[in-house]
Scaffold this active site. Structure first.
Site, PDB file in Angstrom:
ATOM      1  N   HIS A   1       0.843  -1.207   0.000  1.00  0.00           N
ATOM      2  CA  HIS A   1       0.000   0.000   0.000  1.00  0.00           C
ATOM      3  C   HIS A   1       0.880   1.261   0.000  1.00  0.00           C
ATOM      4  O   HIS A   1       0.596   2.231  -0.705  1.00  0.00           O
ATOM      5  CB  HIS A   1      -0.886   0.047   1.253  1.00  0.00           C
ATOM      6  CG  HIS A   1      -1.899  -1.043   1.365  1.00  0.00           C
ATOM      7  ND1 HIS A   1      -1.977  -1.899   2.434  1.00  0.00           N
ATOM      8  CD2 HIS A   1      -2.916  -1.416   0.534  1.00  0.00           C
ATOM      9  CE1 HIS A   1      -2.986  -2.742   2.267  1.00  0.00           C
ATOM     10  NE2 HIS A   1      -3.564  -2.477   1.127  1.00  0.00           N
TER      11      HIS A   1
ATOM     12  N   SER B   1      -3.064  -7.984   3.089  1.00  0.00           N
ATOM     13  CA  SER B   1      -3.237  -7.790   4.536  1.00  0.00           C
ATOM     14  C   SER B   1      -3.585  -9.096   5.233  1.00  0.00           C
ATOM     15  O   SER B   1      -3.105  -9.355   6.345  1.00  0.00           O
ATOM     16  CB  SER B   1      -4.329  -6.748   4.786  1.00  0.00           C
ATOM     17  OG  SER B   1      -3.967  -5.534   4.178  1.00  0.00           O
TER      18      SER B   1
ATOM     19  N   ARG C   1      -2.231  -5.673  -8.193  1.00  0.00           N
ATOM     20  CA  ARG C   1      -1.014  -6.461  -7.950  1.00  0.00           C
ATOM     21  C   ARG C   1      -0.830  -7.551  -8.990  1.00  0.00           C
ATOM     22  O   ARG C   1       0.261  -7.879  -9.381  1.00  0.00           O
ATOM     23  CB  ARG C   1      -1.069  -7.105  -6.554  1.00  0.00           C
ATOM     24  CG  ARG C   1      -1.004  -6.111  -5.419  1.00  0.00           C
ATOM     25  CD  ARG C   1      -1.528  -6.726  -4.160  1.00  0.00           C
ATOM     26  NE  ARG C   1      -2.920  -7.140  -4.333  1.00  0.00           N
ATOM     27  CZ  ARG C   1      -3.569  -7.922  -3.508  1.00  0.00           C
ATOM     28  NH1 ARG C   1      -2.974  -8.395  -2.448  1.00  0.00           N
ATOM     29  NH2 ARG C   1      -4.841  -8.229  -3.734  1.00  0.00           N
TER      30      ARG C   1
ATOM     31  N   LYS D   1     -15.928  -7.960   4.712  1.00  0.00           N
ATOM     32  CA  LYS D   1     -14.785  -8.237   5.590  1.00  0.00           C
ATOM     33  C   LYS D   1     -15.087  -7.870   7.028  1.00  0.00           C
ATOM     34  O   LYS D   1     -15.751  -6.868   7.292  1.00  0.00           O
ATOM     35  CB  LYS D   1     -13.565  -7.449   5.128  1.00  0.00           C
ATOM     36  CG  LYS D   1     -12.989  -7.937   3.823  1.00  0.00           C
ATOM     37  CD  LYS D   1     -11.754  -7.134   3.448  1.00  0.00           C
ATOM     38  CE  LYS D   1     -11.158  -7.625   2.145  1.00  0.00           C
ATOM     39  NZ  LYS D   1     -10.064  -6.757   1.688  1.00  0.00           N
TER      40      LYS D   1
HETATM   41  N1  COA Z   1      -0.148  -4.011  -1.703  1.00  0.00           N
HETATM   42  C1  COA Z   1      -0.488  -5.016  -0.919  1.00  0.00           C
HETATM   43  N2  COA Z   1      -1.743  -5.437  -0.765  1.00  0.00           N
HETATM   44  C2  COA Z   1      -2.690  -4.807  -1.456  1.00  0.00           C
HETATM   45  C3  COA Z   1      -2.414  -3.738  -2.308  1.00  0.00           C
HETATM   46  C4  COA Z   1      -1.061  -3.345  -2.417  1.00  0.00           C
HETATM   47  N3  COA Z   1      -0.685  -2.349  -3.199  1.00  0.00           N
HETATM   48  N4  COA Z   1      -3.555  -3.318  -2.867  1.00  0.00           N
HETATM   49  C5  COA Z   1      -4.526  -4.102  -2.379  1.00  0.00           C
HETATM   50  N5  COA Z   1      -4.005  -4.999  -1.532  1.00  0.00           N
HETATM   51  C6  COA Z   1      -4.690  -6.062  -0.828  1.00  0.00           C
HETATM   52  C7  COA Z   1      -5.193  -5.638   0.504  1.00  0.00           C
HETATM   53  O1  COA Z   1      -4.228  -5.866   1.513  1.00  0.00           O
HETATM   54  C8  COA Z   1      -6.403  -6.524   0.644  1.00  0.00           C
HETATM   55  O2  COA Z   1      -5.992  -7.789   1.109  1.00  0.00           O
HETATM   56  P1  COA Z   1      -6.957  -8.730   1.957  1.00  0.00           P
HETATM   57  O3  COA Z   1      -8.126  -9.048   1.064  1.00  0.00           O
HETATM   58  O4  COA Z   1      -6.098  -9.869   2.259  1.00  0.00           O
HETATM   59  O5  COA Z   1      -7.396  -7.938   3.151  1.00  0.00           O
HETATM   60  C9  COA Z   1      -6.911  -6.676  -0.788  1.00  0.00           C
HETATM   61  O6  COA Z   1      -5.811  -6.405  -1.604  1.00  0.00           O
HETATM   62  C10 COA Z   1      -7.964  -5.691  -1.211  1.00  0.00           C
HETATM   63  O7  COA Z   1      -8.127  -4.773  -0.216  1.00  0.00           O
HETATM   64  P2  COA Z   1      -8.270  -3.216  -0.293  1.00  0.00           P
HETATM   65  O8  COA Z   1      -7.453  -2.609  -1.369  1.00  0.00           O
HETATM   66  O9  COA Z   1      -8.072  -2.703   1.075  1.00  0.00           O
HETATM   67  O10 COA Z   1      -9.706  -3.098  -0.769  1.00  0.00           O
HETATM   68  P3  COA Z   1     -10.972  -3.677  -0.118  1.00  0.00           P
HETATM   69  O11 COA Z   1     -11.457  -4.687  -1.079  1.00  0.00           O
HETATM   70  O12 COA Z   1     -10.836  -4.145   1.252  1.00  0.00           O
HETATM   71  O13 COA Z   1     -11.821  -2.362  -0.084  1.00  0.00           O
HETATM   72  C11 COA Z   1     -13.377  -0.733  -0.771  1.00  0.00           C
HETATM   73  C12 COA Z   1     -12.702  -2.061  -1.075  1.00  0.00           C
HETATM   74  C13 COA Z   1     -13.400  -0.421   0.691  1.00  0.00           C
HETATM   75  C14 COA Z   1     -12.608   0.363  -1.480  1.00  0.00           C
HETATM   76  C15 COA Z   1     -14.806  -0.867  -1.306  1.00  0.00           C
HETATM   77  O14 COA Z   1     -15.420  -1.932  -0.640  1.00  0.00           O
HETATM   78  C16 COA Z   1     -15.593   0.392  -1.124  1.00  0.00           C
HETATM   79  O15 COA Z   1     -15.493   1.281  -1.924  1.00  0.00           O
HETATM   80  N6  COA Z   1     -16.407   0.472  -0.051  1.00  0.00           N
HETATM   81  C17 COA Z   1     -17.247   1.626   0.225  1.00  0.00           C
HETATM   82  C18 COA Z   1     -18.708   1.319  -0.093  1.00  0.00           C
HETATM   83  C19 COA Z   1     -18.972   1.516  -1.558  1.00  0.00           C
HETATM   84  O16 COA Z   1     -18.926   2.597  -2.103  1.00  0.00           O
HETATM   85  N7  COA Z   1     -19.285   0.403  -2.217  1.00  0.00           N
HETATM   86  C20 COA Z   1     -19.539   0.386  -3.643  1.00  0.00           C
HETATM   87  C21 COA Z   1     -18.244   0.146  -4.371  1.00  0.00           C
HETATM   88  S1  COA Z   1     -18.524  -0.093  -6.090  1.00  0.00           S
END
Ligand code: COA
Length: 159
Positions: free
Chosen positions: A18, A129, A91, A42
């Protein structure tokens, strides 16, 4: 006009992957808001204040980076912040399908907000994560995956 981008995610916890994305984003935008968001699929390990604190200590050196959190619809938050871009990290190909759908959904909700995909350094393509939590929970070394203060928080959590 200032170019503002929002980098949303669960950040449970923030990893070097990140941070790599954030460091790239701050060179392209006037301000980057890293925001802890709610993913309804989650159940987070760390509270929102804990996640914000871990992010804050990781980006303390970046003057045009802010840390925040929100509940609700991402595009509404982005508009409230007068931002025009959503940053997401890609990624591997496996990230693409989910990210593609989310970007198109966000565009259909707010045409004026653009999702910008960025690739972290290849050495972070395997980092996530949940894997960090798993390794830390089993007593493994996560020092090459997260900053020292995050490793400390993980250690405390699992004691
Ligand atoms: N390096 C390492 N890991 C990374 C990364 C990077 N550069 N980019 C993403 N990841 C990993 C994260 O660690 C995470 O791992 P995990 O699944 O093991 O926890 C995974 O990729 C994806 O996580 P993250 O990037 O944190 O996204 P998310 O899927 O948890 O979050 C939101 C998505 C919160 C952005 C989305 O649900 C959202 O927008 N929510 C708000 C409500 C909304 O508007 N919903 C409609 C959306 S269309």
């Amino acid at each position: 006009m200032k170019k503002i981008a929002v980098y949303p995610g669960s950040f449970d916890p923030i990893t070097f992957g990140h941070i790599d994305i954030i460091e790239r984003a701050v060179t392209l935008f006037d301000k980057v808001i890293v925001t802890v968001s709610q993913n309804f699929e989650k159940t987070p390990w760390f509270s929102v204040p804990e996640r914000c604190e871990m992010i804050q200590s990781s980006v303390a050196d970046l003057s045009n980076c802010e840390v925040d959190h929100f509940k609700g619809l991402l595009v509404e938050y982005v508009s409230r912040k007068h931002a025009t871009a959503i940053i997401r990290g890609l990624r591997a190909l496996s990230d693409f399908e989910f990210e593609f759908k989310m970007a198109l959904m966000n565009r259909s909700l707010a045409e004026d907000i653009t999702t910008v995909f960025m690739m972290p350094h290849a050495k972070y393509t395997h980092v996530s994560s949940s894997l960090v939590r798993e390794v830390a929970g089993l007593g493994g070394d996560v020092s090459m995956l997260v900053p020292a203060h995050v490793a400390g928080m993980l250690k405390k959590k699992f004691v």
